[in-house]
Scaffold this active site. Structure first.
Site, short mmCIF file in Angstrom:
data_model
loop_
_atom_site.label_atom_id
_atom_site.label_comp_id
_atom_site.label_asym_id
_atom_site.label_seq_id
_atom_site.Cartn_x
_atom_site.Cartn_y
_atom_site.Cartn_z
CG ASP A 430 13.63 -3.93 8.28
OD1 ASP A 430 13.37 -5.05 7.85
OD2 ASP A 430 12.86 -3.09 8.06
CG ASP A 629 11.37 1.42 7.69
OD1 ASP A 629 10.10 1.12 7.59
OD2 ASP A 629 12.18 1.51 6.75
CG ASP A 633 8.73 -2.55 8.31
OD1 ASP A 633 8.70 -3.42 7.23
OD2 ASP A 633 10.08 -1.93 8.48
#
Length: 741
Positions: A430, A629, A633
């Site tokens: 990310d 996180d 996700d």
């Protein structure tokens, strides 16, 4: 044992040993009927019982399932084996002097006693060692034949009993032996010293192995020792009292003085200080904490004094979750173990077959006394081939590695995750919070003509104050810094991955990216050029629309973490291709990627797209790890070959991830990758030691060197070599404890 074997005997194991664990490794001790600490086998975690004992499948000593229980004193089996070893050693020394004395000039002792008395003394000493000191091995060997779970103790019991029984009969009724067993003086040799030395050496190997296995729990015990033992509670009347840690409740106010450990996971309610979190995160730099900040139990307070309010206590604290996770990982099996299990499954019957063939071969072609040589060769084959080292190769490395990882802030969910992570070639990260600080700042507000900055920012911030998104926080904070009073918002609606909508002071307001503006058929072309310029600097651009007209543009920037560039270099050096997945548009993403040397980008990604991107890469034959996180996700973490949860310390045990990093940054991924490489290398070395050793040992014990060098190794040497192989595997595994991550 092989999967076939262990599966076949589960019912037996469950019946005799409390229960077979459920697949996910969790259990409810009360409902499962466990009245005390639960013991399990490191090689067969499905075997579990209350109290110590041996595994019905492989015969290994069971050990405490939770290292948290290990302060209940030394393993009773270790105490028992040490006692048997010393008594055995004391009895075996005179036995060796009697048997081997004539070879080293001490034949007068035997002569003084007389041959018959000497043999009777050997019988007495040897029988004590074999039947008392070696009893645990004989018992396990007998059980292995009853259940047909053949294991190392099957071979030891056969070898020892063969030597001892032969010798007893030779002393009591020597006349029944044919000439093939007699030496040139017509006497039948006895092998009490060989049987006794085998027992003593196997006991020594078991003692060293049990000591080493206790060492693998040291990492967990070291983690447990990090916890404070007491807490200083502030009573309602303002008085303070030192109380044991277990008496702390959620909501209690506690004082942490300079240099003291934080007792439990809490929130700062007064004071400010820097906290050393290295024991949990592996990061050496202290972290500043002030009112409203979370602090984690077992971290160390710096120079300031803090008043904290307990948020999580007992088993809910982060440290307790880490300990539970490590304990579960240590019990898990790596896929590579399957090969060792398969080998062990056919290994023992093969060895018994080789021992029989060695006996027949020596009996037919051996020099006189041929049958005595045949017995020595058969016993040596049985002893030297014990597959103990093979069984220990994987579990020892996994237990040591998971403990070592926890000390560096890398939590491994199970052995499979470690094995898979070593093979991963592509890492998806990310942008927000992983590469960047995750704390965006408002950079610019650009209004449409006819509007002013404050007005555009007020609409945006009023709408965003209901959102928890990092970008929303940046906008609200920016408005507060400008001293703008926010209005009231209702009908708030978040459009995932695009932005937010709602009513502010009775007007329809939209704040979002270009996708949302396009979806709503709004016109933002006046801002196209300015937005592009901002994005090329790596800023995130959002548009504000009031009553269907775009009134301005807001630009937010999220600074890259200081540790990111070096960590990316290290990950590239460790053979990973790095792909950045971000909700930002392509221009912003490219600007960040170019600055950091990232291999590839996926821009304008919605959370649900990440799992699809991973699937596409997997279809191309890539092995993919995803770092996220864990909030939105979860599907992507589950789809990836290895999911890496970037823990913020709030939720350690994130279910869908194979690896959790206590401190969510790329340095943690570097450490996890190094740990995976080191562990798998260690396991391969162990399997190599075990297999090569057995592969070479069996033919030598069977007498392969005799035609060339005239050497036939004695069962005593075989016992020494067998113990040495197990100890080499254990020692090699323990090297991981000091591995620099």
């Amino acid at each position: 044992m092989s999967d076939h074997h262990s599966g076949h005997h589960h019912a037996h194991a469950g019946h005799a040993h409390g229960s077979v664990a459920p697949k996910d490794g969790r259990y409810d001790r009360v409902s499962a009927g466990y009245a005390g600490p639960v013991y399990t086998c490191p090689m067969h975690p499905e075997v579990r019982q209350t109290g110590p004992g041996s595994c019905p499948i492989c015969g290994m000593a069971l050990e405490l399932e939770s290292a948290a229980m290990a302060d209940e004193g030394t393993n009773p089996e270790l105490v028992d084996f040490i006692r048997r070893f010393w008594i055995g050693a004391v009895l075996t020394v005179p036995l060796l002097v009697l048997a081997m004395g004539p070879m080293v000039g001490l034949g007068w002792i035997r002569g003084a006693l007389g041959e018959h008395a000497a043999q009777e003394l050997e019988l007495a000493l040897g029988t004590l060692v074999v039947l008392w000191c070696g009893w645990p091995f004989l018992e396990r060997g007998w059980k292995s034949f009853l259940s047909w779970n053949l294991n190392m103790f099957s071979l030891i019991a056969m070898g020892v009993i063969a030597s001892w029984t032969f010798s007893v009969v030779a002393v009591i009724a020597p006349s029944i032996f044919p000439s093939g067993f007699r030496d040139m003086h017509g006497t039948v040799p006895v092998y009490f010293e060989a049987a006794a030395v085998i027992v003593v050496l196997v006991l020594l190997g078991q003692v060293m192995e049990l000591c080493a296995r206790e060492g693998t729990g040291k990492a967990i015990r070291a983690l447990l020792d990090l916890a404070a033992k007491t807490a200083r509670v502030i009573r309602d009347d303002g008085s303070e009292e030192e109380i044991p840690l277990e008496h702390v409740h959620v909501g209690d106010r506690l004082r942490v003085r300079p240099g003291e450990k934080v007792p439990v996971d809490s929130e700062v309610v007064d004071g400010h200080s820097s906290i050393d979190e290295s024991m949990i995160t592996g990061e050496p730099v202290p972290v500043e904490k002030t009112v409203g900040d979370p602090v984690t139990g077992a971290t160390i307070n710096g120079t300031g004094s803090l008043v904290i309010e307990a948020r999580r206590v007992g088993a809910d604290t982060m440290l307790s979750q880490i300990v539970a996770m490590v304990a579960q990982a240590q019990r898990s099996r790596a896929p590579i173990q399957k090969y060792a299990d398969k080998v062990a499954g056919w290994f023992v019957p093969t060895v018994i077959g080789v021992a029989v063939l060695a006996f027949i071969g020596w009996a037919i072609w051996g020099p006189a006394p041929a049958l005595s040589y045949a017995l020595i060769a058969a016993v040596s084959v049985l002893i030297i081939a014990c597959p103990c080292a093979l069984g220990l190769a994987t579990p020892m490395s996994i237990m040591t590695a998971t403990g070592r990882g926890a000390q560096a802030g890398v939590l491994i969910k199970n052995a499979e995750a470690l094995e898979r992570f070593e093979k991963v070639d592509t890492l998806i990260v990310d942008k927000t919070g992983t590469l960047t600080e995750g704390k965006p700042r408002l950079v610019a507000v650009i209004p449409e003509s006819g509007f002013d900055e404050e007005e555009v920012l007020r609409f945006a911030a009023t709408l965003e104050k209901g959102s928890e998104h990092p970008l929303a926080e940046a906008i609200v904070e920016g408005a507060e810094q400008h001293g703008i009073a926010l209005g009231s918002a209702n009908d708030f609606e978040a459009v995932t991955g695009k932005g937010v909508k709602g009513m502010v002071d009775g007007k329809q307001v939209v704040l979002g990216n270009l996708k949302l503006i396009t979806d709503l058929a709004l016109d933002a072309k006046d801002f196209a050029e300015k937005a592009e310029a901002r994005r090329s600097k790596g800023e995130t651009v959002m548009f504000v629309s009031v009553e269907g007209a775009v009134t301005g543009m807001i630009s937010v920037s999220d600074p890259v973490k200081a540790t990111t560039p070096d960590a990316l270099k290290a990950l590239h050096a460790l053979g990973l291709t790095i792909i950045m997945a971000t909700g930002d548009n392509e221009r912003t993403a490219r600007a960040v990627a170019a600055r950091l040397g990232i291999d590839n980008i996926r821009a304008d990604v919605l959370p649900e797209d990440k799992a699809r991107i991973i699937r596409e890469l997997q279809e191309q034959g890539r092995k993919v790890a995803m770092a996220g996180d864990g909030v939105n996700d979860a599907p992507a973490l589950a789809q990836a070959d290895v999911g890496i949860a970037m823990g913020t310390g709030a939720d350690v045990a994130i279910e869908s991830a194979g690896i959790t990093l206590v401190k969510g940054d790329l340095d943690g991924i570097v450490r996890a990758r190094r740990l995976a490489h080191a562990t798998m290398r260690n396991i391969r070395q162990n399997l190599f030691f075990a297999l090569v050793y057995n592969g070479a040992g069996v033919p030598i014990a069977a007498g392969a060197l005799y035609p060339f060098l005239g050497i036939l190794i004695s069962p005593m040497f075989a016992a020494f070599a067998m113990s040495a192989s197990s100890i080499s595997v254990v020692t090699n595994s323990l090297r991981l404890r000091g591995f620099k991550l």
